[in-house]
Design an enzyme around this catalytic site. Structure first.
Site, PDB file in Angstrom:
ATOM      1  N   LYS A  17       0.829  -1.183   0.000  1.00 27.97           N
ATOM      2  CA  LYS A  17       0.000   0.000   0.000  1.00 27.97           C
ATOM      3  C   LYS A  17       0.876   1.250   0.000  1.00 27.97           C
ATOM      4  O   LYS A  17       0.409   2.361  -0.187  1.00 27.97           O
ATOM      5  CB  LYS A  17      -0.868   0.022   1.270  1.00 27.97           C
ATOM      6  CG  LYS A  17      -1.699  -1.239   1.439  1.00 27.97           C
ATOM      7  CD  LYS A  17      -2.281  -1.292   2.868  1.00 27.97           C
ATOM      8  CE  LYS A  17      -2.860  -2.648   3.135  1.00 27.97           C
ATOM      9  NZ  LYS A  17      -3.099  -2.880   4.571  1.00 27.97           N
ATOM     10  N   GLY A  18       2.170   1.041   0.225  1.00 28.71           N
ATOM     11  CA  GLY A  18       3.081   2.158   0.448  1.00 28.71           C
ATOM     12  C   GLY A  18       3.228   3.115  -0.718  1.00 28.71           C
ATOM     13  O   GLY A  18       3.579   4.276  -0.538  1.00 28.71           O
TER      14      GLY A  18
ATOM     15  N   GLU B 232       7.650   2.579  -6.124  1.00 29.30           N
ATOM     16  CA  GLU B 232       7.790   2.125  -4.733  1.00 29.30           C
ATOM     17  C   GLU B 232       7.947   3.311  -3.788  1.00 29.30           C
ATOM     18  O   GLU B 232       8.368   4.389  -4.197  1.00 29.30           O
ATOM     19  CB  GLU B 232       9.060   1.260  -4.619  1.00 29.30           C
ATOM     20  CG  GLU B 232       8.841  -0.215  -4.395  1.00 29.30           C
ATOM     21  CD  GLU B 232       8.209  -0.579  -3.059  1.00 29.30           C
ATOM     22  OE1 GLU B 232       7.369   0.171  -2.534  1.00 29.30           O
ATOM     23  OE2 GLU B 232       8.546  -1.651  -2.540  1.00 29.30           O
ATOM     24  N   ASP B 233       7.653   3.069  -2.525  1.00 26.94           N
ATOM     25  CA  ASP B 233       7.927   4.077  -1.503  1.00 26.94           C
ATOM     26  C   ASP B 233       9.394   4.022  -1.098  1.00 26.94           C
ATOM     27  O   ASP B 233      10.052   5.043  -0.931  1.00 26.94           O
ATOM     28  CB  ASP B 233       7.010   3.909  -0.285  1.00 26.94           C
ATOM     29  CG  ASP B 233       6.954   2.468   0.237  1.00 26.94           C
ATOM     30  OD1 ASP B 233       7.647   1.580  -0.320  1.00 26.94           O
ATOM     31  OD2 ASP B 233       6.215   2.226   1.208  1.00 26.94           O
TER      32      ASP B 233
ATOM     33  N   ASP C 236      14.768  -1.177   0.192  1.00 30.27           N
ATOM     34  CA  ASP C 236      15.622  -1.462   1.346  1.00 30.27           C
ATOM     35  C   ASP C 236      16.519  -2.652   1.000  1.00 30.27           C
ATOM     36  O   ASP C 236      17.583  -2.465   0.389  1.00 30.27           O
ATOM     37  CB  ASP C 236      14.721  -1.728   2.561  1.00 30.27           C
ATOM     38  CG  ASP C 236      15.493  -2.011   3.832  1.00 30.27           C
ATOM     39  OD1 ASP C 236      16.705  -1.754   3.875  1.00 30.27           O
ATOM     40  OD2 ASP C 236      14.884  -2.486   4.802  1.00 30.27           O
TER      41      ASP C 236
ATOM     42  N   VAL D  24      11.902   4.356   8.836  1.00 26.64           N
ATOM     43  CA  VAL D  24      11.160   5.604   8.663  1.00 26.64           C
ATOM     44  C   VAL D  24       9.677   5.332   8.436  1.00 26.64           C
ATOM     45  O   VAL D  24       9.291   4.236   8.012  1.00 26.64           O
ATOM     46  CB  VAL D  24      11.726   6.434   7.484  1.00 26.64           C
ATOM     47  CG1 VAL D  24      13.130   6.924   7.794  1.00 26.64           C
ATOM     48  CG2 VAL D  24      11.718   5.641   6.181  1.00 26.64           C
TER      49      VAL D  24
ATOM     50  N   ARG E 155       0.990   5.913   7.606  1.00 23.83           N
ATOM     51  CA  ARG E 155       1.109   6.036   6.150  1.00 23.83           C
ATOM     52  C   ARG E 155       0.630   7.402   5.666  1.00 23.83           C
ATOM     53  O   ARG E 155       1.038   7.873   4.614  1.00 23.83           O
ATOM     54  CB  ARG E 155       0.254   4.966   5.455  1.00 23.83           C
ATOM     55  CG  ARG E 155       0.751   3.547   5.628  1.00 23.83           C
ATOM     56  CD  ARG E 155      -0.002   2.642   4.655  1.00 23.83           C
ATOM     57  NE  ARG E 155       0.082   1.235   5.007  1.00 23.83           N
ATOM     58  CZ  ARG E 155       1.062   0.414   4.648  1.00 23.83           C
ATOM     59  NH1 ARG E 155       2.072   0.877   3.936  1.00 23.83           N
ATOM     60  NH2 ARG E 155       1.040  -0.848   4.988  1.00 23.83           N
TER      61      ARG E 155
HETATM   62  P1  IMP Z   1      12.699  -4.527   0.577  1.00 24.78           P
HETATM   63  O1  IMP Z   1      12.098  -5.735  -0.078  1.00 24.78           O
HETATM   64  O2  IMP Z   1      13.514  -4.900   1.784  1.00 24.78           O
HETATM   65  O3  IMP Z   1      13.436  -3.626  -0.346  1.00 24.78           O
HETATM   66  O4  IMP Z   1      11.530  -3.738   1.255  1.00 24.78           O
HETATM   67  C1  IMP Z   1      10.618  -3.009   0.612  1.00 24.78           C
HETATM   68  C2  IMP Z   1       9.406  -2.819   1.510  1.00 24.78           C
HETATM   69  O5  IMP Z   1       9.765  -2.919   2.903  1.00 24.78           O
HETATM   70  C3  IMP Z   1       8.868  -1.439   1.336  1.00 24.78           C
HETATM   71  O6  IMP Z   1       7.907  -1.381   0.323  1.00 24.78           O
HETATM   72  C4  IMP Z   1       8.275  -1.147   2.698  1.00 24.78           C
HETATM   73  O7  IMP Z   1       6.971  -1.636   2.754  1.00 24.78           O
HETATM   74  C5  IMP Z   1       9.128  -1.932   3.662  1.00 24.78           C
HETATM   75  N1  IMP Z   1      10.143  -1.081   4.311  1.00 24.78           N
HETATM   76  C6  IMP Z   1      11.489  -1.064   4.112  1.00 24.78           C
HETATM   77  N2  IMP Z   1      12.107  -0.141   4.878  1.00 24.78           N
HETATM   78  C7  IMP Z   1      11.105   0.459   5.583  1.00 24.78           C
HETATM   79  C8  IMP Z   1      11.084   1.549   6.542  1.00 24.78           C
HETATM   80  O8  IMP Z   1      12.118   2.159   6.906  1.00 24.78           O
HETATM   81  N3  IMP Z   1       9.861   1.877   7.035  1.00 24.78           N
HETATM   82  C9  IMP Z   1       8.708   1.263   6.662  1.00 24.78           C
HETATM   83  N4  IMP Z   1       8.682   0.255   5.767  1.00 24.78           N
HETATM   84  C10 IMP Z   1       9.864  -0.139   5.230  1.00 24.78           C
END
Ligand code: IMP
Length: 181
Positions: free
Chosen positions: A43-44, A99-100, A103, A153, A165
């Site tokens: 939903k981000g 994407e928001d 990470d 964050v 959100r």
């Molecule tokens: P990744 O697969 O680890 O790159 O993560 C992506 C998803 O993890 C994002 O779409 C977020 O939903 C969540 N996410 C990663 N870092 C944060 C953060 O600092 N705060 C909140 N959600 C996060």
């Protein structure tokens, strides 16, 4: 009311406006004749994608997927699940994943590979935030709003246990908010 839980603002509303304008221009220059599909990851993606597409002066199609890796906490589980798939065929289409935050990169990697497997002509990534220090898979988003340190964050789409959100900026939660669960 939400402000009281925030220790510091990392990316202000004004900065987000400027980012959306800049990235919207770049995407318009690259995709204006390509009728791309902008695929938002729920939903981000909602606030940033909403703002970004109004800065893209071109025809585009919208699509959404829900891919979850977090289970409400602050650590990525590494276990990616597609809970809502895209309902548009991507064969031969140019796909922009919105994407928001990137990470670990696992979520985007799974979605990118799926789009390419389904025959997309190209796949690129636009993200409001990039946290390269968290990366566990190799992934370089083409369009980045701002690079942030390895900090958890919230705001502008990003949640802690589904909350925050709707903050109009990106910030860091006070430590006691985690402690008070
Ligand atoms: P990744 O697969 O680890 O790159 O993560 C992506 C998803 O993890 C994002 O779409 C977020 O939903 C969540 N996410 C990663 N870092 C944060 C953060 O600092 N705060 C909140 N959600 C996060």
């Amino acid at each position: 009311m939400l402000d009281k839980d925030i220790a510091k603002v990392l990316v202000s509303e004004e900065e987000i406006d400027a980012i959306a304008k800049r990235l919207g221009k770049e995407l318009t220059a690259e995709y204006k004749d390509k009728f791309p599909i902008v695929v938002g990851l729920l939903k981000g993606c909602v606030p940033f994608m909403g703002k970004l597409i109004t800065e893209m002066d071109m025809h585009l199609e919208l699509g959404f997927m829900d891919v979850s890796s977090y289970h409400g906490g602050i650590e990525s589980s590494g276990d990616i699940k597609i809970t809502k798939d895209l309902d548009i065929p991507v064969q031969g289409r140019h796909v922009i994943i919105a994407e928001d935050i990137v990470d670990t990169g696992r979520t985007i990697r799974v979605v990118m590979d799926l789009m390419l497997y389904r025959g997309a002509a190209s796949v690129s990534v636009v993200t409001l935030l990039d946290k390269p220090a968290g990366r566990v898979v190799s992934l370089d988003p083409e369009y980045i709003g701002v690079t942030i340190p390895k900090e958890f964050v919230v705001g502008y789409g990003l949640d802690y246990e589904e909350k925050y959100r709707n903050l109009p900026y990106v910030g860091v939660l006070k430590p006691e908010v985690y402690g008070s669960k």
